[in-house]
Design a protein around this motif. Structure first.
Motif, mmCIF file in Angstrom:
data_model
loop_
_atom_site.group_PDB
_atom_site.id
_atom_site.type_symbol
_atom_site.label_atom_id
_atom_site.label_comp_id
_atom_site.label_asym_id
_atom_site.label_seq_id
_atom_site.Cartn_x
_atom_site.Cartn_y
_atom_site.Cartn_z
ATOM 1 N N PHE A 103 0.834 -1.202 0.000
ATOM 2 C CA PHE A 103 0.000 0.000 0.000
ATOM 3 C C PHE A 103 0.869 1.253 0.000
ATOM 4 O O PHE A 103 0.609 2.207 -0.751
ATOM 5 N N TYR A 104 1.923 1.257 0.829
ATOM 6 C CA TYR A 104 2.810 2.420 0.887
ATOM 7 C C TYR A 104 3.494 2.654 -0.458
ATOM 8 O O TYR A 104 3.579 3.797 -0.943
ATOM 9 N N LEU A 105 3.956 1.587 -1.084
ATOM 10 C CA LEU A 105 4.640 1.717 -2.372
ATOM 11 C C LEU A 105 3.715 2.292 -3.428
ATOM 12 O O LEU A 105 4.085 3.199 -4.184
ATOM 13 N N ARG A 106 2.495 1.767 -3.482
ATOM 14 C CA ARG A 106 1.591 2.124 -4.578
ATOM 15 C C ARG A 106 0.932 3.482 -4.400
ATOM 16 O O ARG A 106 0.679 4.173 -5.386
ATOM 17 N N THR A 107 0.633 3.854 -3.179
ATOM 18 C CA THR A 107 -0.148 5.071 -2.965
ATOM 19 C C THR A 107 0.667 6.260 -2.466
ATOM 20 O O THR A 107 0.201 7.395 -2.546
ATOM 21 N N ILE A 108 1.870 6.007 -1.954
ATOM 22 C CA ILE A 108 2.681 7.101 -1.404
ATOM 23 C C ILE A 108 4.019 7.211 -2.118
ATOM 24 O O ILE A 108 4.357 8.257 -2.683
ATOM 25 N N SER A 109 4.798 6.116 -2.112
ATOM 26 C CA SER A 109 6.167 6.192 -2.617
ATOM 27 C C SER A 109 6.231 6.458 -4.122
ATOM 28 O O SER A 109 6.909 7.383 -4.573
ATOM 29 N N VAL A 110 5.525 5.642 -4.914
ATOM 30 C CA VAL A 110 5.596 5.798 -6.376
ATOM 31 C C VAL A 110 5.046 7.150 -6.828
ATOM 32 O O VAL A 110 5.689 7.839 -7.632
ATOM 33 N N PRO A 111 3.871 7.601 -6.363
ATOM 34 C CA PRO A 111 3.419 8.944 -6.767
ATOM 35 C C PRO A 111 4.378 10.046 -6.342
ATOM 36 O O PRO A 111 4.567 11.028 -7.073
ATOM 37 N N GLU A 112 5.002 9.902 -5.170
ATOM 38 C CA GLU A 112 5.947 10.921 -4.712
ATOM 39 C C GLU A 112 7.158 11.014 -5.636
ATOM 40 O O GLU A 112 7.641 12.105 -5.965
ATOM 41 N N LEU A 113 7.661 9.867 -6.083
ATOM 42 C CA LEU A 113 8.826 9.870 -6.978
ATOM 43 C C LEU A 113 8.493 10.405 -8.363
ATOM 44 O O LEU A 113 9.390 10.743 -9.133
ATOM 45 N N GLY A 114 7.214 10.470 -8.694
ATOM 46 C CA GLY A 114 6.825 10.970 -10.009
ATOM 47 C C GLY A 114 6.487 12.440 -10.056
ATOM 48 O O GLY A 114 6.109 12.950 -11.119
ATOM 49 N N ASN A 115 6.593 13.158 -8.906
ATOM 50 C CA ASN A 115 6.247 14.573 -8.927
ATOM 51 C C ASN A 115 7.360 15.401 -9.567
ATOM 52 O O ASN A 115 8.444 14.911 -9.884
ATOM 53 N N MET A 116 7.091 16.687 -9.733
ATOM 54 C CA MET A 116 8.021 17.551 -10.456
ATOM 55 C C MET A 116 9.359 17.684 -9.745
ATOM 56 O O MET A 116 10.400 17.839 -10.385
ATOM 57 N N GLU A 117 9.352 17.616 -8.421
ATOM 58 C CA GLU A 117 10.602 17.762 -7.676
ATOM 59 C C GLU A 117 11.586 16.651 -7.999
ATOM 60 O O GLU A 117 12.795 16.862 -8.059
ATOM 61 N N HIS A 118 11.051 15.427 -8.232
ATOM 62 C CA HIS A 118 11.921 14.291 -8.509
ATOM 63 C C HIS A 118 12.160 14.079 -10.000
ATOM 64 O O HIS A 118 12.951 13.213 -10.373
ATOM 65 N N LYS A 119 11.483 14.821 -10.858
ATOM 66 C CA LYS A 119 11.687 14.658 -12.301
ATOM 67 C C LYS A 119 13.115 14.993 -12.705
ATOM 68 O O LYS A 119 13.644 14.452 -13.688
ATOM 69 N N LEU A 120 13.754 15.889 -11.978
ATOM 70 C CA LEU A 120 15.138 16.238 -12.292
ATOM 71 C C LEU A 120 16.078 15.068 -12.019
ATOM 72 O O LEU A 120 17.107 14.922 -12.678
ATOM 73 N N LEU A 121 15.720 14.238 -11.040
ATOM 74 C CA LEU A 121 16.562 13.083 -10.709
ATOM 75 C C LEU A 121 16.253 11.886 -11.590
ATOM 76 O O LEU A 121 17.168 11.170 -12.025
ATOM 77 N N TRP A 122 14.971 11.637 -11.836
ATOM 78 C CA TRP A 122 14.565 10.485 -12.649
ATOM 79 C C TRP A 122 13.612 10.958 -13.757
ATOM 80 O O TRP A 122 12.392 10.795 -13.651
ATOM 81 N N PRO A 123 14.140 11.553 -14.796
ATOM 82 C CA PRO A 123 13.269 12.121 -15.837
ATOM 83 C C PRO A 123 12.450 11.072 -16.590
ATOM 84 O O PRO A 123 11.382 11.385 -17.122
ATOM 85 N N ASP A 124 12.913 9.827 -16.640
ATOM 86 C CA ASP A 124 12.192 8.789 -17.380
ATOM 87 C C ASP A 124 11.193 8.031 -16.516
ATOM 88 O O ASP A 124 10.495 7.138 -17.012
ATOM 89 N N PHE A 125 11.113 8.371 -15.250
ATOM 90 C CA PHE A 125 10.236 7.630 -14.342
ATOM 91 C C PHE A 125 8.788 8.056 -14.539
ATOM 92 O O PHE A 125 8.476 9.245 -14.621
ATOM 93 N N THR A 126 7.878 7.052 -14.613
ATOM 94 C CA THR A 126 6.449 7.304 -14.714
ATOM 95 C C THR A 126 5.767 6.764 -13.468
ATOM 96 O O THR A 126 5.942 5.600 -13.116
ATOM 97 N N ALA A 127 4.995 7.619 -12.839
ATOM 98 C CA ALA A 127 4.368 7.257 -11.555
ATOM 99 C C ALA A 127 3.121 6.424 -11.777
ATOM 100 O O ALA A 127 1.995 6.851 -11.508
ATOM 101 N N VAL A 128 3.282 5.211 -12.291
ATOM 102 C CA VAL A 128 2.184 4.274 -12.463
ATOM 103 C C VAL A 128 2.597 2.927 -11.870
ATOM 104 O O VAL A 128 3.782 2.626 -11.760
ATOM 105 N N TRP A 129 1.621 2.151 -11.489
ATOM 106 C CA TRP A 129 1.880 0.798 -10.959
ATOM 107 C C TRP A 129 1.223 -0.227 -11.863
ATOM 108 O O TRP A 129 0.077 -0.022 -12.253
#
Length: 283
Positions: A103-129
């Motif tokens: 639940f934490y991975l799908r609803t908190i961690s993955v969406p957080e890594l896909g926000n604009m702040e993290h796009k600079l670190l992982w530009p190819d990452f898509t926040a989907v499960w």
């Protein structure tokens, strides 16, 4: 003349707790040595597990002989039921921790890594499960589809719950043939489930590129389904012992808690798989 059964049964002094302590010592020592690549680690692990098996056969053998000897009263039987109930509750909490992680991975961690702040670190990452981008340096992988082997395994486990209930009905009617047939089919279905899961793992690892290193999806997939497979193996082993005891004439409509305990555990394993199928494979 019927003998009086005391409310509480006090067993004779037993060597099995001490034997179990030696088993756990050698298992812990072997694990510590093995992870540090010390040669004696494997030997210590093998010795520890060997002692553990010796303890299990000896201790459960004593309990079976005491049970068949009629020394357990209704109050002792009730204590066994409470013990098995709390054990299954601990298993519920064990899997609840894994589902909480998912639940934490799908609803908190993955969406957080896909926000604009993290796009600079992982530009190819898509926040989907399920996550579809493999970590840096690893090969791409495919996610596991639900409507194939996982669906067949779901049908197998659901059917095994029916055959186990069929065995239970046979015991309550003192129909030994129905009891043994239902248990035999249930054990075979459990073995079939495990065989198909091994095939699924081999296909996923070798042809789909889905490994433990395939990001958080691969790690969570093998962690949750692997621990469940271990529980299926334990449950099938318990039911196989019930089958052997049934062949020896054990259990009756009035005296069969060991069978009930194994059945509770198996139905618990069935329910966990249904939740796994929905949240790990399907959604």
């Amino acid at each position: 003349m019927a003998t009086h059964q005391p409310d509480y049964f006090v067993p004779h002094p037993s060597k099995w707790p001490l034997v179990g302590s030696f088993a756990l010592f050698f298992i812990g020592l072997g694990a510590a040595l093995a992870v540090n690549s010390v040669g004696l680690g494997g030997y210590s692990l093998a010795l520890g597990f060997g002692i553990l098996l010796y303890m299990l056969f000896g201790w459960f053998g004593d309990v079976i002989r005491e049970s068949e000897g009629g020394v357990y009263s209704k109050r002792v039987d009730l204590s066994f039921r409470w013990g098995m109930g709390w054990f299954i509750f601990s298993e519920v909490m064990f899997f609840a921790a894994f589902f909480g992680t998912l639940f934490y991975l799908r609803t908190i961690s993955v969406p957080e890594l896909g926000n604009m702040e993290h796009k600079l670190l992982w530009p190819d990452f898509t926040a989907v499960w399920p996550t579809s981008v493999a970590p840096n340096g690893t090969a791409p992988y495919e996610v596991m589809a639900p409507w194939g082997l996982p669906a067949w395994n779901t049908l197998i486990l659901l059917t095994s719950g029916v055959t186990l209930t069929y065995a239970h009905w046979g015991m309550m009617k003192n129909n030994r043939t129905q009891l043994k047939l239902g248990l035999l089919v249930t054990v075979l279905l459990g073995a079939l489930f495990l065989g198909l899961q091994v095939y699924e793992y081999a296909h996923a690892w070798g042809h789909m590129g889905l490994t433990m290193a395939s990001g958080v999806y691969g790690a969570s997939f093998y962690m949750m389904t692997g621990f469940h497979g271990m529980h299926v193996f334990i449950g099938a082993l318990m039911l196989a012992v019930m089958l052997l005891r049934s062949n020896k004439g054990h259990f009756s409509a009035e005296h069969h808690f060991a069978f009930e305990a194994a059945a509770w555990y198996w139905h618990f394993v069935d329910v966990v798989w249904l939740i796994l199928f929905v949240f790990v494979y399907w959604l």
